[in-house]
Design a protein around this motif. Structure first.
Motif, PDB file in Angstrom:
ATOM      1  N   LEU A 258       0.817  -1.208   0.000  1.00 48.70           N
ATOM      2  CA  LEU A 258       0.000   0.000   0.000  1.00 48.70           C
ATOM      3  C   LEU A 258       0.855   1.264   0.000  1.00 48.70           C
ATOM      4  O   LEU A 258       0.585   2.214  -0.745  1.00 48.70           O
ATOM      5  N   VAL A 259       1.874   1.276   0.851  1.00 48.27           N
ATOM      6  CA  VAL A 259       2.721   2.459   0.968  1.00 48.27           C
ATOM      7  C   VAL A 259       3.467   2.718  -0.339  1.00 48.27           C
ATOM      8  O   VAL A 259       3.572   3.864  -0.801  1.00 48.27           O
ATOM      9  N   LEU A 260       3.983   1.661  -0.963  1.00 48.80           N
ATOM     10  CA  LEU A 260       4.701   1.832  -2.223  1.00 48.80           C
ATOM     11  C   LEU A 260       3.768   2.311  -3.332  1.00 48.80           C
ATOM     12  O   LEU A 260       4.122   3.205  -4.108  1.00 48.80           O
ATOM     13  N   ALA A 261       2.570   1.739  -3.399  1.00 48.59           N
ATOM     14  CA  ALA A 261       1.615   2.148  -4.437  1.00 48.59           C
ATOM     15  C   ALA A 261       1.219   3.606  -4.271  1.00 48.59           C
ATOM     16  O   ALA A 261       1.143   4.362  -5.260  1.00 48.59           O
ATOM     17  N   ARG A 262       0.982   4.036  -3.043  1.00 50.47           N
ATOM     18  CA  ARG A 262       0.636   5.444  -2.807  1.00 50.47           C
ATOM     19  C   ARG A 262       1.795   6.358  -3.193  1.00 50.47           C
ATOM     20  O   ARG A 262       1.618   7.364  -3.897  1.00 50.47           O
ATOM     21  N   GLY A 263       2.973   6.034  -2.688  1.00 50.98           N
ATOM     22  CA  GLY A 263       4.133   6.884  -2.954  1.00 50.98           C
ATOM     23  C   GLY A 263       4.445   6.998  -4.432  1.00 50.98           C
ATOM     24  O   GLY A 263       4.746   8.086  -4.932  1.00 50.98           O
ATOM     25  N   LEU A 264       4.366   5.879  -5.150  1.00 50.15           N
ATOM     26  CA  LEU A 264       4.639   5.906  -6.586  1.00 50.15           C
ATOM     27  C   LEU A 264       3.593   6.722  -7.326  1.00 50.15           C
ATOM     28  O   LEU A 264       3.928   7.527  -8.206  1.00 50.15           O
ATOM     29  N   ARG A 265       2.334   6.552  -6.977  1.00 50.57           N
ATOM     30  CA  ARG A 265       1.266   7.321  -7.632  1.00 50.57           C
ATOM     31  C   ARG A 265       1.474   8.816  -7.414  1.00 50.57           C
ATOM     32  O   ARG A 265       1.379   9.612  -8.357  1.00 50.57           O
ATOM     33  N   TRP A 266       1.757   9.212  -6.195  1.00 47.93           N
ATOM     34  CA  TRP A 266       1.938  10.643  -5.911  1.00 47.93           C
ATOM     35  C   TRP A 266       3.146  11.200  -6.654  1.00 47.93           C
ATOM     36  O   TRP A 266       3.123  12.342  -7.119  1.00 47.93           O
ATOM     37  N   HIS A 267       4.201  10.399  -6.774  1.00 46.15           N
ATOM     38  CA  HIS A 267       5.355  10.829  -7.557  1.00 46.15           C
ATOM     39  C   HIS A 267       4.973  11.022  -9.024  1.00 46.15           C
ATOM     40  O   HIS A 267       5.322  12.049  -9.632  1.00 46.15           O
ATOM     41  N   LEU A 268       4.265  10.073  -9.595  1.00 46.31           N
ATOM     42  CA  LEU A 268       3.891  10.139 -11.009  1.00 46.31           C
ATOM     43  C   LEU A 268       2.909  11.273 -11.288  1.00 46.31           C
ATOM     44  O   LEU A 268       2.870  11.813 -12.394  1.00 46.31           O
ATOM     45  N   GLU A 269       2.105  11.628 -10.282  1.00 43.41           N
ATOM     46  CA  GLU A 269       1.157  12.728 -10.439  1.00 43.41           C
ATOM     47  C   GLU A 269       1.768  14.083 -10.076  1.00 43.41           C
ATOM     48  O   GLU A 269       1.045  15.082  -9.972  1.00 43.41           O
ATOM     49  N   ASP A 270       3.079  14.107  -9.866  1.00 46.40           N
ATOM     50  CA  ASP A 270       3.790  15.361  -9.544  1.00 46.40           C
ATOM     51  C   ASP A 270       3.243  16.006  -8.279  1.00 46.40           C
ATOM     52  O   ASP A 270       3.100  17.237  -8.203  1.00 46.40           O
ATOM     53  N   ARG A 271       2.964  15.175  -7.292  1.00 44.65           N
ATOM     54  CA  ARG A 271       2.448  15.671  -6.021  1.00 44.65           C
ATOM     55  C   ARG A 271       3.529  15.777  -4.946  1.00 44.65           C
ATOM     56  O   ARG A 271       3.246  16.210  -3.825  1.00 44.65           O
ATOM     57  N   VAL A 272       4.746  15.367  -5.271  1.00 41.31           N
ATOM     58  CA  VAL A 272       5.822  15.337  -4.281  1.00 41.31           C
ATOM     59  C   VAL A 272       6.866  16.390  -4.643  1.00 41.31           C
ATOM     60  O   VAL A 272       7.484  16.321  -5.705  1.00 41.31           O
ATOM     61  N   LEU A 273       7.052  17.355  -3.761  1.00 38.13           N
ATOM     62  CA  LEU A 273       8.069  18.386  -3.940  1.00 38.13           C
ATOM     63  C   LEU A 273       9.144  18.178  -2.876  1.00 38.13           C
ATOM     64  O   LEU A 273       8.828  18.033  -1.687  1.00 38.13           O
ATOM     65  N   VAL A 274      10.399  18.137  -3.314  1.00 35.49           N
ATOM     66  CA  VAL A 274      11.513  17.827  -2.420  1.00 35.49           C
ATOM     67  C   VAL A 274      12.313  19.095  -2.139  1.00 35.49           C
ATOM     68  O   VAL A 274      12.631  19.870  -3.047  1.00 35.49           O
ATOM     69  N   ARG A 275      12.659  19.266  -0.876  1.00 34.21           N
ATOM     70  CA  ARG A 275      13.521  20.367  -0.461  1.00 34.21           C
ATOM     71  C   ARG A 275      14.492  19.816   0.569  1.00 34.21           C
ATOM     72  O   ARG A 275      14.132  19.529   1.708  1.00 34.21           O
ATOM     73  N   GLY A 276      15.739  19.606   0.159  1.00 32.77           N
ATOM     74  CA  GLY A 276      16.719  19.028   1.077  1.00 32.77           C
ATOM     75  C   GLY A 276      16.359  17.588   1.409  1.00 32.77           C
ATOM     76  O   GLY A 276      16.136  16.766   0.516  1.00 32.77           O
ATOM     77  N   ARG A 277      16.252  17.276   2.676  1.00 39.65           N
ATOM     78  CA  ARG A 277      15.934  15.912   3.116  1.00 39.65           C
ATOM     79  C   ARG A 277      14.439  15.729   3.361  1.00 39.65           C
ATOM     80  O   ARG A 277      14.022  14.649   3.778  1.00 39.65           O
ATOM     81  N   LYS A 278      13.637  16.767   3.109  1.00 40.41           N
ATOM     82  CA  LYS A 278      12.207  16.696   3.407  1.00 40.41           C
ATOM     83  C   LYS A 278      11.389  16.791   2.119  1.00 40.41           C
ATOM     84  O   LYS A 278      11.862  17.271   1.091  1.00 40.41           O
ATOM     85  N   THR A 279      10.135  16.372   2.255  1.00 36.36           N
ATOM     86  CA  THR A 279       9.208  16.467   1.124  1.00 36.36           C
ATOM     87  C   THR A 279       7.946  17.205   1.557  1.00 36.36           C
ATOM     88  O   THR A 279       7.564  17.199   2.724  1.00 36.36           O
ATOM     89  N   VAL A 280       7.323  17.815   0.582  1.00 37.14           N
ATOM     90  CA  VAL A 280       5.951  18.314   0.718  1.00 37.14           C
ATOM     91  C   VAL A 280       5.125  17.483  -0.247  1.00 37.14           C
ATOM     92  O   VAL A 280       5.439  17.418  -1.436  1.00 37.14           O
ATOM     93  N   VAL A 281       4.085  16.818   0.273  1.00 32.99           N
ATOM     94  CA  VAL A 281       3.290  15.914  -0.542  1.00 32.99           C
ATOM     95  C   VAL A 281       1.862  16.444  -0.615  1.00 32.99           C
ATOM     96  O   VAL A 281       1.132  16.425   0.385  1.00 32.99           O
ATOM     97  N   PHE A 282       1.463  16.940  -1.777  1.00 31.12           N
ATOM     98  CA  PHE A 282       0.099  17.460  -1.985  1.00 31.12           C
ATOM     99  C   PHE A 282      -0.781  16.299  -2.449  1.00 31.12           C
ATOM    100  O   PHE A 282      -1.063  16.150  -3.627  1.00 31.12           O
ATOM    101  N   ASN A 283      -1.220  15.480  -1.495  1.00 32.40           N
ATOM    102  CA  ASN A 283      -1.958  14.259  -1.852  1.00 32.40           C
ATOM    103  C   ASN A 283      -3.460  14.409  -1.636  1.00 32.40           C
ATOM    104  O   ASN A 283      -4.151  13.424  -1.644  1.00 32.40           O
TER     105      ASN A 283
END
Length: 310
Positions: A285-310
Motif C-alpha cells: 500500500l505504501v509503495l503504491a501510494r508513494g509511486l502514484r503521488w510521484h507520477l502525479e507530480d504531487r511530491v516536492l523535495v527540499r533538502g531531506r524533506k518532502t511536501v506531498v500534496f496528496n
C-alpha cells in the motif's frame, strides 16, 4: 533478451480530453505576491484551475505550490506555457524549482526486484487494471525467479546476475552488473525507477543519475531499524508498531526524503513470520501510494524533506 524497442505496450489509463491536465509545481523562497502572480498567469492563458495547493514553510522560508488546470482550456501550446512561466519564475530567484507537466503524456516505470513478489504483483496488477498513471515498461531482477510472473502481464523481464562467470560475487561482478542495469533501465527513459524489494544497494553514481526518480520501499518505519532484517530487529526490541516507508533513494542508505509511511499494531503474541506477513500488506500500500503521488507530480523535495500534496 527483450529490448525496449521490442517490448509490447502494457495497458495504461489514458485521460479523456476533459480530464487532461497541465500540472504546475513550484518551490521558491517565500515572499509577497507569489499566489497572486501565479493566479494572474493562469487566468491570462485561460487556465481553468481544477486543483490548487499551497504550503509555506516557516522554518526554511520556502514556498511550495501545485496547480492543475484543464489542458483544453489553455489556448497556447505547452512549450509556450513553459516559456512564459520561466520569465515569471526567474523573478523569484535562481534557486526556484518549477516544472509544468502534461497528464496526457504517457509516463514510464521500471521495477527492480529480487525474489520477493508482493510489491511486484501489486504494481503489475494496478497497471494492468489501468489504476497506475504510467506504463510498467520493464522489470529487472538480479534473480530469475519473478520472470514468469512478470511475463504473465505482458511486461518484459531482464535478468542481470550479480555474480561473475565463476559464479562468485565481488566488487568487480557488482560493478559489471550495475553497468548493465543502468544501460537497460536508461533504455526505457523511465519517470520512476522503483526498487520493489530489490535487495541490492545502488552505487552512489546511480543514486546521482536517478536522483528524484529512484524510489525504494523499506520494510520499516524509518528512521528506525535501518538496513537488513528490520522485522527481526523490531521483534528483538519488542516494538508495538511496525511499518513501511516509501522514500527517494540517495547515496546514504535508507536516508532519502520520505514520500509515504504507514504502520500497523502488533503485540507480544506476534512472531517474526507474523510481523513479516503483516508488513507485506503495508509495504504494498505504501509503495503504491508513494509511486502514484510521484507520477502525479504531487511530491516536492527540499533538502531531506518532502511536501506531498496528496
Amino acid at each position: 533478451m527483450v529490448t525496449p524497442a521490442d517490448a509490447a505496450s502494457p495497458r495504461i489509463a489514458t485521460p479523456a480530453a476533459a480530464d487532461r491536465r497541465y500540472v504546475l509545481t513550484l518551490g521558491c523562497p517565500d515572499q509577497l505576491g507569489i499566489v497572486a502572480r501565479i493566479s494572474s498567469f493562469l487566468a491570462e492563458i485561460g487556465g481553468w484551475i481544477t486543483e490548487a495547493a499551497y504550503h509555506s514553510d516557516a522554518d526554511s522560508g520556502w514556498f511550495f505550490t501545485r496547480q492543475a488546470v484543464r489542458a483544453d482550456s489553455v489556448a497556447i501550446g505547452l512549450d509556450e506555457v513553459r516559456t512564459r512561466f520561466a520569465e515569471i519564475a526567474a523573478q523569484w530567484g535562481p534557486h526556484t524549482d518549477w516544472q509544468v507537466t502534461d497528464t496526457g503524456e504517457q509516463k514510464s516505470v521500471v521495477l527492480l526486484v529480487s525474489k520477493e513478489s508482493h510489491c511486484l504483483t501489486d504494481l503489475l496488477g494496478r497497471a494492468d487494471r489501468g489504476e497506475l498513471p504510467a506504463t510498467v515498461s520493464a522489470v529487472l531482477g538480479n534473480h530469475p525467479d519473478l520472470r514468469e510472473l512478470t511475463e504473465r502481464f505482458g511486461v518484459p523481464f531482464h535478468h542481470v546476475p550479480f555474480t561473475g562467470p565463476d559464479g562468485k560475487s565481488g566488487a568487480r561482478a557488482r560493478r559489471a552488473a550495475f553497468d548493465q542495469v543502468e544501460a537497460i533501465v536508461d533504455g526505457y527513459r523511465p519517470d520512476a525507477v522503483v526498487l520493489a524489494r530489490f535487495m541490492q544497494i545502488l552505487p552512489p553514481e546511480l543514486c546521482e543519475a536517478w536522483n528524484g526518480r529512484a524510489i525504494n520501499i523499506h520494510h520499516s518505519f524509518l528512521p528506525s531499524f535501518v538496513g537488513a532484517r528490520p522485522y527481526h530487529q523490531a521483534f528483538a526490541r519488542g516494538v508495538k508498531l511496525i511499518g513501511a516507508t516509501c522514500h527517494y533513494v540517495t547515496a546514504d542508505l535508507d536516508d532519502g526524503p520520505i514520500i509515504e509511511q504507514d504502520v500497523t499494531r502488533i503485540d507480544h503474541t506476534d512472531t517474526v513470520p507474523d510481523m513479516v506477513r503483516q508488513g507485506r500488506d503495508i509495504e504494498t500500500l505504501v509503495l503504491a501510494r508513494g509511486l502514484r503521488w510521484h507520477l502525479e507530480d504531487r511530491v516536492l523535495v527540499r533538502g531531506r524533506k518532502t511536501v506531498v500534496f496528496n
